[in-house]
Design an enzyme around this catalytic site. Structure first.
Site, PDB file in Angstrom:
ATOM      1  N   ASP A  28       0.836  -1.207   0.000  1.00 12.37           N
ATOM      2  CA  ASP A  28       0.000   0.000   0.000  1.00 12.37           C
ATOM      3  C   ASP A  28       0.867   1.252   0.000  1.00 12.37           C
ATOM      4  OD1 ASP A  28       0.785  -0.690   2.706  1.00 12.37           O
ATOM      5  OD2 ASP A  28      -0.563   0.886   3.394  1.00 12.37           O
TER       6      ASP A  28
ATOM      7  N   ASP B 141       8.597   4.112  -1.434  1.00  7.84           N
ATOM      8  CA  ASP B 141       7.920   3.608  -0.222  1.00  7.84           C
ATOM      9  C   ASP B 141       6.686   2.817  -0.619  1.00  7.84           C
ATOM     10  OD1 ASP B 141       7.075   3.156   2.352  1.00  7.84           O
ATOM     11  OD2 ASP B 141       6.373   5.184   2.686  1.00  7.84           O
TER      12      ASP B 141
ATOM     13  N   GLU C 234       0.171  -1.057   5.637  1.00  3.78           N
ATOM     14  CA  GLU C 234       1.278  -0.619   6.501  1.00  3.78           C
ATOM     15  C   GLU C 234       1.135   0.845   6.896  1.00  3.78           C
ATOM     16  OE1 GLU C 234       5.157   1.105   7.674  1.00  3.78           O
ATOM     17  OE2 GLU C 234       3.903   1.676   5.985  1.00  3.78           O
TER      18      GLU C 234
ATOM     19  N   HIS D 179       5.876   9.905   0.609  1.00  9.04           N
ATOM     20  CA  HIS D 179       4.665  10.639   1.014  1.00  9.04           C
ATOM     21  C   HIS D 179       4.545  12.027   0.385  1.00  9.04           C
ATOM     22  CE1 HIS D 179       3.965   8.009   4.872  1.00  9.04           C
ATOM     23  NE2 HIS D 179       4.542   7.335   3.895  1.00  9.04           N
TER      24      HIS D 179
HETATM   25 ZN   LIG Z   1       6.884   2.200   3.923  1.00  9.10          ZN
END
Ligand SMILES: [Zn+2]
Length: 458
Positions: free
Chosen positions: A140, A171, A205, A429
């Site tokens: 995810d 990520d 996660e 992010h």
């Molecule tokens: Zn991560």
């Protein structure tokens, strides 16, 4: 180029019998029975990875091009399952249920939904006689945010100047690609491992680690676990815990014109807030951990939400504050909760109103236990040896100030677990998240060699 099957077996030996510091010595150009990794194996893996560069990039781009924001991982799960089959892994996929998570919500958070969120495990059984490993990557990602802030569309996986741009690129779809690239390299070198390899591609996660915990609850275990979060090829052996709680304070409302007849919940909160800040400062000054002492504030206290009152002319009758307190490996969650609760109630006991109307303290979802694996654990040595073989240097050893799925594998699975992977967590992010292809290639080589080192070669 495809490599011939070399005799890689003669020097493989259990790392636990090797003095850790000796493993940091440089890799020889000639094969030696006494060196940490067979130079021919290192060379073969390097060549095999290089020969597959385009395929590795293509696989990674495919993963990035498949959106998988937390809660909507389904299409990515399918893609991963297809990839696992291509690598001849025995696959199993399943959805974690609300039922099995009922007693663990504190650790994985409340889920908006469970259906369609497939965890995918791919396994390859070894020849026997080696140590097993569980390789984890979360599939995810956080949402892409405002697309206008991206100079490359978030799901185009543009390859520009050696970087693959896109949400999840570092990520941590790069981490998942790393595993498959590593297995591909070993396959190309016709290396058969002794120990079993399990790759767990898990959901949720970013929201507490639903899939990782479900993997552990399903019974997946190995002699060690690795999580290829973006650590910039540093060996991360510890992750910080965080305790999240809500303080509810009751006051007594009154008209502002007669405010002294009321009790302001906001004013009652102020000494509690100040004491929480002092608590953070005291802890930072007194706690010590070799990997965390480098941080200016290793155990931050953050008062993230304060809601009080409902009208300018009314004394606030209630207040809710939400607080996050960091804690270190070695501090146990339940005990730490009691410490925090006692501290707040201790302040309340000094105030006549709060003595009679004690604040309510509620611990809600998203508790992250702190976890660590000793820096001299055998799995750390395997990563060190492999990293040095590829880069010529020992990896940095660091601690994470954030929580990650490694805590579930250590805390609930009882496995030594570390993080090591390509990519920079600072790019995660945000817009224009990217992964350097060179770093991905290095991680793939290191993980391939770490697998050989850890699992043994048949
Ligand atoms: Zn991560």
């Amino acid at each position: 180029m495809p490599c011939r099957r070399a005799n890689f077996t003669s020097r493989m030996r259990p790392l636990c019998f090797a003095p850790a510091r000796d493993d940091l010595s440089p890799v020889p150009t000639e094969p030696s029975l006494h060196m940490p990794l067979d130079a021919r194996l290192v060379q073969a893996v390097t060549e095999a990875t290089e020969a597959r560069r385009d395929a590795i990039i293509a696989l990674h781009r495919q993963f990035v091009q498949t959106p998988s924001v937390t809660g909507n991982e389904g299409p990515m799960s399918q893609r991963v399952e297809e990839a696992f089959r291509r690598f001849a892994l025995q696959t199993e996929s399943w959805v974690a249920t609300a039922e099995e998570m009922r007693n663990h919500l504190e650790h994985v958070g409340e889920q908006a939904r469970y259906d369609g969120r497939l965890n995918v495990v791919g396994r390859r059984f070894g020849a026997g006689g080696g140590r097993s490993i569980l390789l984890n990557a979360h599939i995810d990602t956080v949402p892409e945010g405002d697309p206008s802030l991206w100079s490359h569309p978030p799901y185009a996986a543009d390859l520009v100047d050696g970087r693959v741009y896109g949400r999840g690129s570092c990520d941590m779809k790069g981490g998942l690609t790393t595993y498959l690239a590593a297995l591909g390299a070993l396959d190309a070198c016709k290396v058969r491992l002794r120990g079993d390899v399990t790759i767990a591609a898990t959901v949720g996660e970013e929201d507490g680690g639903l899939g990782a915990l479900a993997t552990v609850l399903r019974g997946y275990r190995a002699d060690a676990a690795l999580v290829t979060e973006p650590t910039q090829l540093a060996l991360v052996t510890a992750c910080e815990g965080s305790l999240v709680f809500r303080i509810t304070i009751t006051g007594r409302s009154a008209h502002a014109a007669t405010r002294d007849e009321g009790v302001s919940a906001l004013e009652k909160f102020i000494p509690i807030m100040q004491d929480l800040q002092a608590f953070g400062r005291e802890r930072n000054a007194t706690l010590s951990h070799p990997l965390y002492d480098v941080f200016a504030n290793k155990v931050p206290v953050n008062i993230g939400v304060v809601r009080a009152g409902n009208w300018a002319s009314t004394v606030p009758e209630s207040l809710e504050a939400e607080v996050r307190v960091g804690f270190l490996p070695g501090e146990e969650l339940e005990r730490f909760k009691r410490v925090v609760r006692d501290r707040i109630l201790g302040v309340a006991a000094t105030d006549p109103w709060l003595r009679d109307h004690p604040p309510e303290i509620t611990f809600f979802g998203g508790q992250f236990i702190a976890a660590e694996t000793p820096v001299d654990a055998p799995i750390c040595d395997a990563i060190r040896v492999a990293h040095r073989a590829v880069t010529g240097k020992a990896p940095k050893v660091e601690a994470a100030t954030y929580g990650a799925d490694m805590r579930h594998f250590i805390g609930f699975g009882g496995m030594p677990c570390v993080m090591y992977g390509a990519g920079d967590i600072r790019l995660a992010h945000g817009p224009d998240e990217y992964l350097e292809v060179e770093e991905l290639m290095t991680a793939a080589r290191v993980v391939a060699l770490a697998l050989a080192e850890w699992c043994g070669v048949a």
